[in-house]
Design a protein around this motif. Sequence first.
Motif, short mmCIF file in Angstrom:
data_model
loop_
_atom_site.label_atom_id
_atom_site.label_comp_id
_atom_site.label_asym_id
_atom_site.label_seq_id
_atom_site.Cartn_x
_atom_site.Cartn_y
_atom_site.Cartn_z
N ASP A 1 88.89 90.82 -150.87
CA ASP A 1 88.87 89.38 -151.16
C ASP A 1 90.27 88.83 -150.97
O ASP A 1 91.26 89.57 -151.01
N VAL A 2 90.37 87.53 -150.79
CA VAL A 2 91.64 86.90 -150.46
C VAL A 2 92.55 86.80 -151.68
O VAL A 2 92.11 86.90 -152.82
N ASN A 3 93.82 86.60 -151.41
CA ASN A 3 94.80 86.29 -152.44
C ASN A 3 95.49 84.99 -152.06
O ASN A 3 95.40 84.55 -150.92
N ALA A 4 96.18 84.38 -153.02
CA ALA A 4 96.88 83.12 -152.77
C ALA A 4 98.23 83.40 -152.13
O ALA A 4 99.09 84.04 -152.74
N ALA A 5 98.42 82.94 -150.91
CA ALA A 5 99.71 83.10 -150.24
C ALA A 5 100.76 82.20 -150.89
O ALA A 5 100.48 81.06 -151.26
N PHE A 6 101.96 82.72 -151.02
CA PHE A 6 103.07 81.93 -151.56
C PHE A 6 103.28 80.70 -150.68
O PHE A 6 103.42 80.79 -149.47
N ASP A 7 103.29 79.53 -151.32
CA ASP A 7 103.47 78.26 -150.61
C ASP A 7 104.75 77.61 -151.10
O ASP A 7 104.84 77.17 -152.26
N PRO A 8 105.79 77.52 -150.27
CA PRO A 8 107.05 76.93 -150.71
C PRO A 8 106.91 75.50 -151.21
O PRO A 8 107.74 75.03 -152.00
N PHE B 1 104.70 74.47 -153.20
CA PHE B 1 104.20 74.52 -154.58
C PHE B 1 104.72 75.78 -155.27
O PHE B 1 104.00 76.47 -155.99
N ALA B 2 106.00 76.06 -155.07
CA ALA B 2 106.59 77.31 -155.54
C ALA B 2 106.55 77.46 -157.05
O ALA B 2 106.59 78.59 -157.57
N ASP B 3 106.42 76.35 -157.78
CA ASP B 3 106.53 76.42 -159.24
C ASP B 3 105.38 77.16 -159.89
O ASP B 3 105.50 77.60 -161.04
N VAL B 4 104.23 77.31 -159.22
CA VAL B 4 103.09 78.01 -159.83
C VAL B 4 103.03 79.48 -159.42
O VAL B 4 102.15 80.21 -159.86
N PHE B 5 103.97 79.90 -158.57
CA PHE B 5 104.01 81.29 -158.12
C PHE B 5 105.19 82.02 -158.76
O PHE B 5 106.21 81.42 -159.08
N ASN C 1 106.14 88.72 -157.13
CA ASN C 1 104.81 89.33 -157.16
C ASN C 1 103.76 88.42 -156.52
O ASN C 1 102.62 88.35 -156.99
N SER C 2 104.15 87.75 -155.46
CA SER C 2 103.22 86.91 -154.70
C SER C 2 103.07 87.46 -153.29
O SER C 2 103.97 88.12 -152.76
N SER C 3 101.93 87.17 -152.68
CA SER C 3 101.71 87.59 -151.29
C SER C 3 102.31 86.57 -150.34
O SER C 3 102.33 85.37 -150.61
N ALA D 1 99.54 80.34 -165.24
CA ALA D 1 99.23 79.22 -164.35
C ALA D 1 97.74 79.10 -164.05
O ALA D 1 97.27 78.05 -163.61
N GLY D 2 96.98 80.15 -164.28
CA GLY D 2 95.55 80.12 -163.98
C GLY D 2 95.05 81.50 -163.68
O GLY D 2 95.18 82.41 -164.49
N GLY D 3 94.54 81.69 -162.47
CA GLY D 3 94.04 83.01 -162.09
C GLY D 3 92.70 82.91 -161.39
O GLY D 3 92.20 81.82 -161.10
N GLY D 4 92.13 84.05 -161.09
CA GLY D 4 90.85 84.09 -160.40
C GLY D 4 90.28 85.49 -160.43
O GLY D 4 90.97 86.44 -160.80
N GLY D 5 89.03 85.62 -160.01
CA GLY D 5 88.37 86.91 -160.05
C GLY D 5 87.77 87.28 -158.71
O GLY D 5 87.71 86.46 -157.80
#
Length: 465
Positions: A342-349, A351-355, A359-361, A413-417
Amino acid sequence: MADKENKELREKLLFEKKNGAAKAGSEVLAAADEFCEDYKLFLDTGKTEREAAAEAVRQAKEAGFVEFENGKKYAAGDKVYRLNREKAVLLAVIGKQPVEQGVRIAAAHIDSPRIDLKQNPLYENDELAYFKTHYYGGIKKYQWSVIPLALHGVVCRKDGSKVTVRIGEDAGDPQFCITDLLPHLAAEQMRKGAADIIPGEKLNILIGSRPLDGDSGKDSVKLNIMKLLNEKYGIIEEDFLSAELEAVPAYKAVDVGFDRSMIGAYGHDDRVCAYPAFKAMFDCGVPEKTAVVCLADKEETGSDGNTGLASSYLEYFIHDLAEMQGGCGRRALSNSSCLSADVNAAFDPNFADVFEKRNSSLVNGGVVLTKFTGARGKSGTSDASAEYVAEIRSIFDNADIVWQTAELGKVDAGGGGTVALYVANLDVDVVDIGVPVLSMHAPFEVVSKLDVYMTYKAIKAFFEN
C-alpha cells in the motif's frame, strides 16, 4: 589519512537517505520508464475496482493462469486465479515446496476514493437534472467539484441481466461535473472550514438541462434523461435501486515534469501497488514457496464486506491450496509471510510541517518499507516484528532494490491504515511496503516512475526468495 578513515567509518556505520534516481543509473531508469508505460494503460483501463479486477484477470489469462478448481491437483509452476464477486482477485503460482510449509503473499487493494451514486439518484431541480451521490473513502470534498467526471459501473435488472456503463472516457463522450459557487458570491462560503466548503449532500452531479421535446409535464428534463438512458441501456429508473455506479475523474494518466520522471493520475492509491504485485507474479518463474497475490476491495472504507480483507476469502483460498496437496491450511498460514502493498505519504516540501522528515518517504527514494501504520499511538496497526523487518531488508539489499523506510506523517498529525492487520490476524508475518504518493486521495495523485518500478522489483524478489 584520518579524513579518509573517517569517511569510510561514516559510510560503514551511519544511515543516510539518498536520491534513488541518482543511485539507480540510466539503465534502471530506462527500465522504470518502460515498465510505467503499461502501468499508465492499466490505470486508464481500470478506474474502478470491478474494472481493475477484470483487467488483472484478463492479463493473468494471457500469462497462462486458469480458474482455480476445488479438488483438482496442481503441480509446481501451475498458475491459478479466483475472482471474488467481480471485485477482488486471488492469483497463485504453485511453488516447489508444499503449501503447508507456507506461502508468500503480496496483498494490495484496487478500490480508490470516488463519488458513488445513491440508490435513488436521479432528480430535477429548477430545470436542471442531477444525480445524488454519497462519496466513498476519505476525500477532500472540495477537490471533486469543477473537474470532468466519467460514470462507470453496472446496472443489474430484476431479470438477472446486467448492463455495463462507462461514459466519459472516449473521444466524443459526454462528461459530467459537480458545480461550485463563483467567487463573486462566495464570501460566506470562503469563511467556512475546508471540510464544509462543499457539504456531502451538495456533491450533486450535473447531468442535463433540456426538457423532453413536446412535453409540458413535471420533471421534463429528468424524463428526457431517463429516455436517453432507456434508449442506450434499456433501463428504467427503478433499476438504479440495484446499480453500482461510480463517478471518477475523466482524465487519463500522464507524465509529470519536464523530465517525465513522474506520473499524474487518478487511482494510484492503491493500484500503484496492485499492478507491480501481479506483474511480479507473472515474472517470478517457479518459486520455492507458492506465491499468492491478493487484490482486495473495500480498503478505503475499512476492508469490511465480503470483498474486503476483513472477510475470509484469502484465508479460505490458502486453505484450499493446502488441502489440494493433503496439507493443513492453518499450518500453511502460520508458516506464511506477506508484503502488504500500500502507498505511503511522500514528503511534500509545501506542507513540511505535518511530516517528520527523518522518518518520511521521499519521491525517488524507492519502495517504502513501513514497519507500522495506524494513528497516533499506533492504533490500528499490526506493527511488524524486528525479525521480519530484518528478513525483508536482507531480501531487498541482496536484490539491489532501491528502498527506504517511513511513517505516515508526524505522530500526532493523523495517520492511516492498510490491510496488514487483517493478514496478521491470520497468524501471518506481514509488513507494509509500497510507493510514496504526493496528493494522496486527491482526484489527481503523483508518483515517481522509479518508485513504481522498485515496488515491482521488491515484490518479485520476495516471491523468488
